[in-house]
Design a protein around this motif. Structure first.
Motif, PDB file in Angstrom:
ATOM      1  N   ARG A   1       5.954  16.352  -4.385  1.00 54.81           N
ATOM      2  CA  ARG A   1       6.984  17.270  -4.127  1.00 54.81           C
ATOM      3  C   ARG A   1       7.365  17.123  -2.547  1.00 54.81           C
ATOM      4  N   VAL A   2       8.477  16.534  -2.599  1.00 50.65           N
ATOM      5  CA  VAL A   2       9.102  16.581  -1.366  1.00 50.65           C
ATOM      6  C   VAL A   2       9.970  17.283  -0.661  1.00 50.65           C
ATOM      7  N   MET A   3       9.688  17.854   0.326  1.00 46.49           N
ATOM      8  CA  MET A   3      10.390  19.015   1.062  1.00 46.49           C
ATOM      9  C   MET A   3      11.535  18.380   1.897  1.00 46.49           C
TER      10      MET A   3
ATOM     11  N   LEU B   1       9.110  17.812  10.256  1.00 46.45           N
ATOM     12  CA  LEU B   1       8.416  18.363   9.288  1.00 46.45           C
ATOM     13  C   LEU B   1       9.185  19.651   8.631  1.00 46.45           C
ATOM     14  N   SER B   2       8.913  19.877   7.269  1.00 42.26           N
ATOM     15  CA  SER B   2       9.186  20.719   6.655  1.00 42.26           C
ATOM     16  C   SER B   2       8.784  22.030   7.103  1.00 42.26           C
ATOM     17  N   PRO B   3       9.754  22.992   7.666  1.00 44.34           N
ATOM     18  CA  PRO B   3       9.123  24.306   8.044  1.00 44.34           C
ATOM     19  C   PRO B   3       8.476  25.008   7.121  1.00 44.34           C
TER      20      PRO B   3
ATOM     21  N   PRO C   1       2.889  12.730  14.197  1.00 47.44           N
ATOM     22  CA  PRO C   1       3.783  11.965  15.110  1.00 47.44           C
ATOM     23  C   PRO C   1       4.996  12.546  15.788  1.00 47.44           C
ATOM     24  N   ALA C   2       5.195  12.463  17.120  1.00 54.12           N
ATOM     25  CA  ALA C   2       6.141  12.883  17.708  1.00 54.12           C
ATOM     26  C   ALA C   2       7.525  12.364  17.444  1.00 54.12           C
ATOM     27  N   PHE C   3       8.591  13.244  17.372  1.00 56.70           N
ATOM     28  CA  PHE C   3      10.017  12.480  17.058  1.00 56.70           C
ATOM     29  C   PHE C   3      10.875  12.253  18.391  1.00 56.70           C
ATOM     30  N   PRO C   4      11.225  11.120  18.517  1.00 56.46           N
ATOM     31  CA  PRO C   4      10.857   9.873  17.841  1.00 56.46           C
ATOM     32  C   PRO C   4       9.442   9.386  18.276  1.00 56.46           C
TER      33      PRO C   4
ATOM     34  N   GLN D   1       2.026  13.431   4.280  1.00 55.69           N
ATOM     35  CA  GLN D   1       3.239  13.150   3.806  1.00 55.69           C
ATOM     36  C   GLN D   1       4.020  13.231   5.155  1.00 55.69           C
ATOM     37  N   ALA D   2       3.690  13.788   6.396  1.00 55.27           N
ATOM     38  CA  ALA D   2       4.394  13.936   7.504  1.00 55.27           C
ATOM     39  C   ALA D   2       4.132  12.505   8.343  1.00 55.27           C
TER      40      ALA D   2
END
Length: 615
Positions: free
Chosen positions: A438-440, A481-483, A601-604, A579-580
């Motif tokens: 289930r991808v958010m 990440l999904s909130p 992981p930090a973005f970027p 998943q993240a």
């Protein structure tokens, strides 16, 4: 080293040493024997010199007694003569017995005692008489002694004639004077014999002393020379042996201390005797001395004797400095060292912690992947069934409402079907989240803002006896990440911590940054190089044991009652984190609370590690 020859340790007791020791011992025995014989012989000679003096005095006193007897006629002087002459006759008894082939020593002792010889001098005098017959001065002295005994008998005969003459009513004066003259002649001859005897023995004693002194001097010098040579030889041998032992010890120390394989030597009571740097380094001790003297059970989960029961090495959990958990490939063998009465145990160890952790992570990843595939398949099929059930329930409800006033009992049953279907649908969503099916929609979000936004909701979930603390690091880099997932993660972790603190406690939410350079590894995790946002959820609850920790992320695994949980909370968190692209670490122990550390992981993800702020 291949091709090198090991120099043998020189033997301390070689054939030359044995030969030298034999010669030295023989010289020492000769010295001792000659000293004994010299002392014994000189004691006998001194006894004869003493006996001659006593014999001479007795003989002189006997002549004086005869002269007084002749002038006074008093019988007391005659008795005195007989007493004094008996002393000389005692020495004669001893001499005659000693001349027998097998003399009776009791008769010899009796004779010398009659001659007033001291008891301590009797045996040496007898030995000198028997052993010295072929020695010139001894043989000559015995001849003089024999001649003196014959003169004594002449003196006794003249004394008897004098006694007879004096017993007459009218003694013949001329006869008495004649007898006294003869007695005087015998006395003069005895005096000459006494002087000859003393002179002969004194000269012989001087010769014996000179010969003894020369022999003892020669033997002593020989012993000194042999001692000096032997000492130099022994010192040279000992020096060579010490050098060989020192080289051997140096080689052993080099092999022991610089060996890349850990080596530990334990006593039979389990105490650590020696340990090299590799073993200490594997357990996190900078100095091997910190381990010496302690029990092996302070570091290993097994006794060394248990390891000796198997020839094959075994991977054993070990406890290092600060309580860190390590894994060592151990092999042990019993050994004996010189000078130690007991048996020691030699343990060799190779640090396989990294390999063991990787194997555990791989096994866990495969297990979770298999469970995720199973859960995803079941969730999809179950969700399809729920869709049919929920659809038909909604259609039935609509039909009943269109027909007028429906039966309340039937409508309540339909509503319960709809509510239960919704709950089951939520469970399937959690399963799909765990299986990453289930991808958010993911967005770039600030973890600090998400924690602050969820703080009020978290506070409402906690009872009054649990305090919630928030420790946020400034200038936190964002994550992708999904909130909804992040909020669900925080709520699931909060509920899990709340259930672990049934008697109250403190829940701490903490954020930070962690930079991982190329090749760097954490204690439990393998993180790719880059910058990570760290979210820690720490509680002061009852904690967990290692068996529970190994299963906490499995779907439907729970230690709670069935009414309090489904076992999907941490499984869902695991699915969200993986998943993240992150990972999750757990630090816990029974009675010491639990800390979940989530790495995102930090973005970027290639953010500069040098600009990150470490928590």
């Amino acid at each position: 080293m291949p091709g090198s020859r090991r120099s043998p340790t020189p033997p301390l007791f070689s054939r030359w040493v044995v030969a030298f020791a034999s010669v030295f011992g023989l010289l020492l025995l000769l010295l001792l024997g000659l000293s004994f014989l010299g002392i014994y012989g000189l004691s006998g000679i001194r006894g004869y010199v003493l006996g001659e003096g006593l014999w001479s005095k007795a003989q002189k006193r006997s002549v004086i007694a005869l002269q007084q007897y002749a002038f006074t006629g008093d019988a007391r002087f005659h008795r005195a003569f007989r007493e004094e002459i008996e002393i000389t006759r005692g020495d004669r008894q001893a001499r005659e017995e000693l001349e027998r082939p097998d003399p009776d020593m009791s008769v010899v002792r009796e004779g010398f005692l009659r001659g007033q010889i001291p008891d301590a001098a009797i045996t040496p005098m007898a030995r000198v008489f028997r052993w010295g017959r072929n020695i010139g001065f001894v043989d000559r002295s015995i001849e003089v002694w024999d001649e003196g005994d014959r003169a004594i008998e002449e003196l006794v005969a003249l004394a008897e004639s004098l006694h007879v003459e004096l017993k007459r009513d009218i003694p013949d004066s001329l006869r008495v004077l004649g007898l006294l003259g003869e007695i005087g002649e015998v006395d003069e001859r005895l005096t000459e014999l006494e002087e000859d005897f003393s002179r002969t023995f004194n000269e012989g004693a001087a010769q014996v002393e000179q010969a003894l002194f020369a022999a003892l001097t020669l033997l002593t010098v020989s012993l000194l020379v042999a001692g000096v040579l032997g000492t130099r030889f022994f010192l040279r041998q000992i020096k060579r042996r010490d050098e060989a032992l020192r080289r051997s010890e140096t080689r052993y120390r080099e092999l022991f201390e610089r060996n890349v394989v850990g080596v530990l030597l334990a006593a039979d009571d389990g105490s650590v005797m020696e340990v090299n740097e590799a073993f200490a380094r594997a357990l996190g001790y900078p100095d091997p001395k910190e381990m010496e003297g302690r029990s092996v059970r302070d570091f290993l989960s097994v006794e060394p004797l248990e390891l000796t029961e198997s020839r094959d090495p075994r991977v054993i959990p070990a406890r290092g400095a600060g309580g860190i958990r390590r894994y060592l490939l151990l092999a042990a063998t019993p050994v004996r060292t010189a000078g130690d009465p007991g048996e020691q145990i030699l343990v060799t160890a190779t640090d396989v912690t990294d390999r063991h952790v990787l194997e555990e992570r791989l096994a866990r990843a495969r297990k979770m992947e298999a469970m995720g595939q199973l859960a995803g398949g079941v969730a999809h099929d179950f969700n399809n069934l729920l869709t049919v059930v929920l659809g038909h329930a909604q259609i039935l409800e609509a039909d009943l409402r269109s027909q007028g006033t429906p039966d309340p009992a039937i409508m309540e049953s339909i509503a319960e079907i709809v509510r239960t279907s919704g709950t089951a649908a939520g469970l399937t969503r959690q399963l799909l989240t765990f299986s990453r099916s289930r991808v958010m929609e993911q967005r770039v979000i600030d973890v600090n803002e998400a924690v602050e936004a969820a703080h009020s909701l978290i506070t409402r979930l906690l009872p009054s006896m649990i305090e919630c603390r928030v420790e946020l690091t400034r200038r936190l880099e964002p994550v992708k990440l999904s909130p909804v997932h992040l909020e669900q993660l925080l709520l699931n972790m909060t509920i899990n911590a709340r259930d672990a603190m049934v008697e109250g406690g403190v829940l701490t939410l903490r954020t930070g940054m962690r930079s991982v350079s190329e090749g760097r590894r954490t204690e439990r995790l393998e993180l790719s190089p880059g910058t990570y946002v760290v979210l820690e959820i720490e509680d002061t609850g009852h904690g967990m044991d290692s068996e529970t920790v190994a299963r906490i992320f499995e779907p439907f695994f729970t230690t709670k009652d069935q009414e309090r949980g489904t076992g999907m909370g941490l499984a869902t968190v695991y699915g969200i984190v993986t998943q993240a692209g992150g990972t999750i670490d757990v630090r816990t122990a029974p009675g010491e609370g639990t800390t979940f550390t989530i790495y995102l992981p930090a973005f970027p993800s290639v953010a500069s590690a040098g600009s990150a702020e470490s928590s």
